[in-house]
Design a protein around this motif. Structure first.
Motif, PDB file in Angstrom:
ATOM      1  N   LEU A 113       0.857  -1.189   0.000  1.00 43.76           N
ATOM      2  CA  LEU A 113       0.000   0.000   0.000  1.00 43.76           C
ATOM      3  C   LEU A 113       0.891   1.237   0.000  1.00 43.76           C
ATOM      4  O   LEU A 113       1.748   1.389   0.875  1.00 43.76           O
ATOM      5  CB  LEU A 113      -0.891   0.011   1.250  1.00 43.76           C
ATOM      6  CG  LEU A 113      -1.746   1.267   1.416  1.00 43.76           C
ATOM      7  CD1 LEU A 113      -2.864   1.332   0.383  1.00 43.76           C
ATOM      8  CD2 LEU A 113      -2.315   1.362   2.827  1.00 43.76           C
ATOM      9  N   HIS A 114       0.700   2.123  -0.968  1.00 42.59           N
ATOM     10  CA  HIS A 114       1.531   3.334  -1.073  1.00 42.59           C
ATOM     11  C   HIS A 114       0.868   4.536  -0.404  1.00 42.59           C
ATOM     12  O   HIS A 114       1.514   5.300   0.293  1.00 42.59           O
ATOM     13  CB  HIS A 114       1.805   3.609  -2.557  1.00 42.59           C
ATOM     14  CG  HIS A 114       2.528   4.899  -2.816  1.00 42.59           C
ATOM     15  ND1 HIS A 114       1.941   5.967  -3.447  1.00 42.59           N
ATOM     16  CD2 HIS A 114       3.790   5.290  -2.508  1.00 42.59           C
ATOM     17  CE1 HIS A 114       2.821   6.965  -3.539  1.00 42.59           C
ATOM     18  NE2 HIS A 114       3.944   6.580  -2.984  1.00 42.59           N
ATOM     19  N   HIS A 115      -0.433   4.736  -0.621  1.00 40.77           N
ATOM     20  CA  HIS A 115      -1.124   5.896  -0.048  1.00 40.77           C
ATOM     21  C   HIS A 115      -2.627   5.693  -0.133  1.00 40.77           C
ATOM     22  O   HIS A 115      -3.107   4.810  -0.871  1.00 40.77           O
ATOM     23  CB  HIS A 115      -0.773   7.175  -0.824  1.00 40.77           C
ATOM     24  CG  HIS A 115      -1.475   7.260  -2.151  1.00 40.77           C
ATOM     25  ND1 HIS A 115      -1.013   6.630  -3.277  1.00 40.77           N
ATOM     26  CD2 HIS A 115      -2.644   7.850  -2.508  1.00 40.77           C
ATOM     27  CE1 HIS A 115      -1.849   6.856  -4.282  1.00 40.77           C
ATOM     28  NE2 HIS A 115      -2.850   7.577  -3.842  1.00 40.77           N
ATOM     29  N   THR A 116      -3.369   6.522   0.598  1.00 40.81           N
ATOM     30  CA  THR A 116      -4.792   6.697   0.314  1.00 40.81           C
ATOM     31  C   THR A 116      -5.059   8.202   0.222  1.00 40.81           C
ATOM     32  O   THR A 116      -4.372   8.995   0.880  1.00 40.81           O
ATOM     33  CB  THR A 116      -5.706   6.073   1.388  1.00 40.81           C
ATOM     34  OG1 THR A 116      -5.377   6.616   2.677  1.00 40.81           O
ATOM     35  CG2 THR A 116      -5.565   4.574   1.451  1.00 40.81           C
ATOM     36  N   THR A 117      -6.038   8.589  -0.602  1.00 43.20           N
ATOM     37  CA  THR A 117      -6.370  10.014  -0.777  1.00 43.20           C
ATOM     38  C   THR A 117      -7.876  10.163  -0.970  1.00 43.20           C
ATOM     39  O   THR A 117      -8.464   9.485  -1.819  1.00 43.20           O
ATOM     40  CB  THR A 117      -5.639  10.603  -2.009  1.00 43.20           C
ATOM     41  OG1 THR A 117      -4.227  10.610  -1.754  1.00 43.20           O
ATOM     42  CG2 THR A 117      -6.078  12.023  -2.303  1.00 43.20           C
ATOM     43  N   LEU A 118      -8.466  11.061  -0.184  1.00 47.55           N
ATOM     44  CA  LEU A 118      -9.889  11.395  -0.349  1.00 47.55           C
ATOM     45  C   LEU A 118     -10.047  12.518  -1.367  1.00 47.55           C
ATOM     46  O   LEU A 118      -9.321  13.517  -1.300  1.00 47.55           O
ATOM     47  CB  LEU A 118     -10.450  11.899   1.002  1.00 47.55           C
ATOM     48  CG  LEU A 118     -11.764  12.681   0.922  1.00 47.55           C
ATOM     49  CD1 LEU A 118     -12.931  11.775   0.531  1.00 47.55           C
ATOM     50  CD2 LEU A 118     -12.044  13.392   2.239  1.00 47.55           C
ATOM     51  N   HIS A 119     -10.996  12.341  -2.301  1.00 47.99           N
ATOM     52  CA  HIS A 119     -11.457  13.430  -3.164  1.00 47.99           C
ATOM     53  C   HIS A 119     -12.970  13.501  -3.029  1.00 47.99           C
ATOM     54  O   HIS A 119     -13.676  12.623  -3.534  1.00 47.99           O
ATOM     55  CB  HIS A 119     -11.095  13.182  -4.627  1.00 47.99           C
ATOM     56  CG  HIS A 119      -9.650  13.438  -4.937  1.00 47.99           C
ATOM     57  ND1 HIS A 119      -8.984  12.787  -5.939  1.00 47.99           N
ATOM     58  CD2 HIS A 119      -8.751  14.295  -4.389  1.00 47.99           C
ATOM     59  CE1 HIS A 119      -7.720  13.219  -5.983  1.00 47.99           C
ATOM     60  NE2 HIS A 119      -7.558  14.127  -5.045  1.00 47.99           N
ATOM     61  N   ALA A 120     -13.462  14.521  -2.338  1.00 48.03           N
ATOM     62  CA  ALA A 120     -14.924  14.721  -2.242  1.00 48.03           C
ATOM     63  C   ALA A 120     -15.277  15.993  -3.003  1.00 48.03           C
ATOM     64  O   ALA A 120     -14.663  17.043  -2.793  1.00 48.03           O
ATOM     65  CB  ALA A 120     -15.348  14.817  -0.789  1.00 48.03           C
ATOM     66  N   LYS A 121     -16.271  15.851  -3.900  1.00 50.70           N
ATOM     67  CA  LYS A 121     -16.718  16.999  -4.691  1.00 50.70           C
ATOM     68  C   LYS A 121     -17.973  17.558  -4.056  1.00 50.70           C
ATOM     69  O   LYS A 121     -19.022  16.886  -4.065  1.00 50.70           O
ATOM     70  CB  LYS A 121     -17.056  16.562  -6.124  1.00 50.70           C
ATOM     71  CG  LYS A 121     -15.906  15.964  -6.899  1.00 50.70           C
ATOM     72  CD  LYS A 121     -16.333  15.674  -8.345  1.00 50.70           C
ATOM     73  CE  LYS A 121     -15.217  15.002  -9.110  1.00 50.70           C
ATOM     74  NZ  LYS A 121     -15.333  15.118 -10.551  1.00 50.70           N
ATOM     75  N   PRO A 122     -17.926  18.772  -3.511  1.00 49.71           N
ATOM     76  CA  PRO A 122     -19.125  19.358  -2.925  1.00 49.71           C
ATOM     77  C   PRO A 122     -20.226  19.550  -3.975  1.00 49.71           C
ATOM     78  O   PRO A 122     -19.934  19.567  -5.178  1.00 49.71           O
ATOM     79  CB  PRO A 122     -18.637  20.705  -2.381  1.00 49.71           C
ATOM     80  CG  PRO A 122     -17.161  20.559  -2.233  1.00 49.71           C
ATOM     81  CD  PRO A 122     -16.738  19.614  -3.326  1.00 49.71           C
ATOM     82  N   PRO A 123     -21.492  19.694  -3.514  1.00 51.91           N
ATOM     83  CA  PRO A 123     -22.608  19.854  -4.451  1.00 51.91           C
ATOM     84  C   PRO A 123     -22.459  21.077  -5.359  1.00 51.91           C
ATOM     85  O   PRO A 123     -21.788  22.037  -5.004  1.00 51.91           O
ATOM     86  CB  PRO A 123     -23.825  20.055  -3.527  1.00 51.91           C
ATOM     87  CG  PRO A 123     -23.397  19.596  -2.191  1.00 51.91           C
ATOM     88  CD  PRO A 123     -21.910  19.722  -2.117  1.00 51.91           C
ATOM     89  N   GLU A 124     -23.048  20.987  -6.518  1.00 55.96           N
ATOM     90  CA  GLU A 124     -23.265  22.072  -7.486  1.00 55.96           C
ATOM     91  C   GLU A 124     -22.036  22.572  -8.257  1.00 55.96           C
ATOM     92  O   GLU A 124     -22.145  22.854  -9.442  1.00 55.96           O
ATOM     93  CB  GLU A 124     -23.968  23.266  -6.833  1.00 55.96           C
ATOM     94  CG  GLU A 124     -25.451  22.976  -6.682  1.00 55.96           C
ATOM     95  CD  GLU A 124     -26.104  23.708  -5.536  1.00 55.96           C
ATOM     96  OE1 GLU A 124     -25.585  24.760  -5.143  1.00 55.96           O
ATOM     97  OE2 GLU A 124     -27.126  23.193  -5.044  1.00 55.96           O
ATOM     98  N   SER A 125     -20.895  22.689  -7.601  1.00 56.37           N
ATOM     99  CA  SER A 125     -19.725  23.144  -8.359  1.00 56.37           C
ATOM    100  C   SER A 125     -18.469  22.374  -7.931  1.00 56.37           C
ATOM    101  O   SER A 125     -17.352  22.874  -8.058  1.00 56.37           O
ATOM    102  CB  SER A 125     -19.515  24.652  -8.195  1.00 56.37           C
ATOM    103  OG  SER A 125     -19.496  24.978  -6.827  1.00 56.37           O
ATOM    104  N   GLY A 126     -18.674  21.151  -7.415  1.00 57.64           N
ATOM    105  CA  GLY A 126     -17.541  20.342  -6.936  1.00 57.64           C
ATOM    106  C   GLY A 126     -16.536  20.083  -8.045  1.00 57.64           C
ATOM    107  O   GLY A 126     -16.882  19.744  -9.171  1.00 57.64           O
ATOM    108  N   HIS A 127     -15.323  20.204  -7.697  1.00 62.83           N
ATOM    109  CA  HIS A 127     -14.121  20.256  -8.519  1.00 62.83           C
ATOM    110  C   HIS A 127     -14.028  19.175  -9.612  1.00 62.83           C
ATOM    111  O   HIS A 127     -14.017  17.982  -9.311  1.00 62.83           O
ATOM    112  CB  HIS A 127     -12.968  20.078  -7.532  1.00 62.83           C
ATOM    113  CG  HIS A 127     -11.611  20.258  -8.063  1.00 62.83           C
ATOM    114  ND1 HIS A 127     -10.880  19.217  -8.606  1.00 62.83           N
ATOM    115  CD2 HIS A 127     -10.809  21.337  -8.118  1.00 62.83           C
ATOM    116  CE1 HIS A 127      -9.685  19.668  -8.952  1.00 62.83           C
ATOM    117  NE2 HIS A 127      -9.620  20.955  -8.663  1.00 62.83           N
ATOM    118  N   PRO A 128     -13.917  19.584 -10.891  1.00 67.67           N
ATOM    119  CA  PRO A 128     -13.616  18.611 -11.954  1.00 67.67           C
ATOM    120  C   PRO A 128     -12.119  18.289 -11.942  1.00 67.67           C
ATOM    121  O   PRO A 128     -11.336  19.017 -11.326  1.00 67.67           O
ATOM    122  CB  PRO A 128     -13.976  19.392 -13.226  1.00 67.67           C
ATOM    123  CG  PRO A 128     -13.745  20.828 -12.871  1.00 67.67           C
ATOM    124  CD  PRO A 128     -13.978  20.972 -11.381  1.00 67.67           C
TER     125      PRO A 128
END
Ligand SMILES: O=C(O)CCC(=O)C(=O)O
Length: 274
Positions: A113-128
């Motif tokens: 296992l090298h890493h874990t990373t969270l990507h959460a996109k908030p509603p309406e304009s969450g990051h592309p």
């Protein structure tokens, strides 16, 4: 090609392994059951509150190609690295035999296992996410590195599901844009005039699914236009013999989640100070 030498199978059917090597990605439905996902989601909510950062996300000239000026100002990303160092539910998730077995089928019997990373996109304009290879963020010597996107929410294009450029892993590592027009550093991404999300295959998934892909597969995702948060956690796994040459967490030994760490001739034992 970076196929494992061994023919032993741990979790995947031969057709799934063949699909991955042909296309550079693989959708694994229902890896985590409802109880496991509920425990992971509960800890994720706590992690987002207690530890994660919320900000504008990736920088660079790509932003004004993917977003209007107004949306670009509002767009945000919630992120955190190495969730398994903060939460038992996430520690359990990254050693789950279905996920580590699948990775072993793709890169070989030894898995780190090298890493874990969270990507959460908030509603309406969450990051592309602009088109890129994850190699640009954690460079390794070869393709025996698989990223696994663990889905906490159902996804499709409306909330920014993952999209892959079919078979693009076969081209190996590519140079990325790492500076803006004024010469200042920006987040690595592929040039927007040469690489388009329009050419990619969407891979919608359900809560509890995992989507695996090669460190060399070109990918990206659209903005979250829905009124709900979209949460994905990426877990990166490598063959421990695949040396890292630059980037995120370089020099940090990871956990062996399958098999063993082979020793190179005269290699010293792992340091205790990192
Ligand atoms: O979360 C997403 O939509 C894309 C994530 C991504 O590009 C990555 O994890 O490398």
């Amino acid at each position: 090609m970076d196929k494992p030498a061994s023919r032993q199978r741990y979790a995947l059917a031969e057709e799934q392994v063949a699909f991955y090597h042909q296309h550079g990605y693989l959708h694994l439905p229902a890896v985590f059951d409802a109880d496991a996902v509920a425990a992971m989601a509960e800890d994720l909510d706590w992690l987002m509150d207690a530890w994660a950062s919320k900000g504008p996300g990736w920088s660079g000239p790509w932003r004004r190609v993917y977003m209007s000026a107004d949306v670009e100002k509002r767009s945000q990303l919630i992120a955190l690295h190495d969730l398994h160092r903060y939460s038992k539910a996430w520690c359990d998730a990254v050693v789950h035999p279905s996920i580590t077995g699948a990775v072993a089928d793709l890169i070989g019997a030894n898995v780190e296992l090298h890493h874990t990373t969270l990507h959460a996109k908030p509603p309406e304009s969450g990051h592309p996410f602009p088109m890129h290879q994850d190699w640009a963020f954690y460079k390794h010597e070869n393709g025996r590195y698989v990223d696994c996107l663990i889905h906490l929410d159902d996804t499709d294009d409306r909330n920014g599901c993952i999209r892959f450029l079919d078979a693009s892993h076969k081209g190996g590592a590519r140079e990325h844009v790492v500076r803006g027009a004024d010469g200042s550093p920006c987040t690595p991404h592929l040039p927007t005039d040469a690489w388009s999300l329009e050419d990619t295959v969407p891979v919608p998934a359900r809560r509890g699914d995992v989507v695996a892909f090669s460190i060399h597969t070109i990918h990206g995702s659209r903005i979250n236009t829905t009124n709900r948060l979209r949460r994905i956690v990426r877990a990166g796994y490598r063959d421990p013999a695949n040396a890292q040459t630059a980037g995120q967490s370089i020099g940090r030994p990871g956990l062996i989640v399958r098999g063993r760490r082979p020793r190179a001739p005269r290699q010293a034992a792992l340091p205790t100070t990192i």
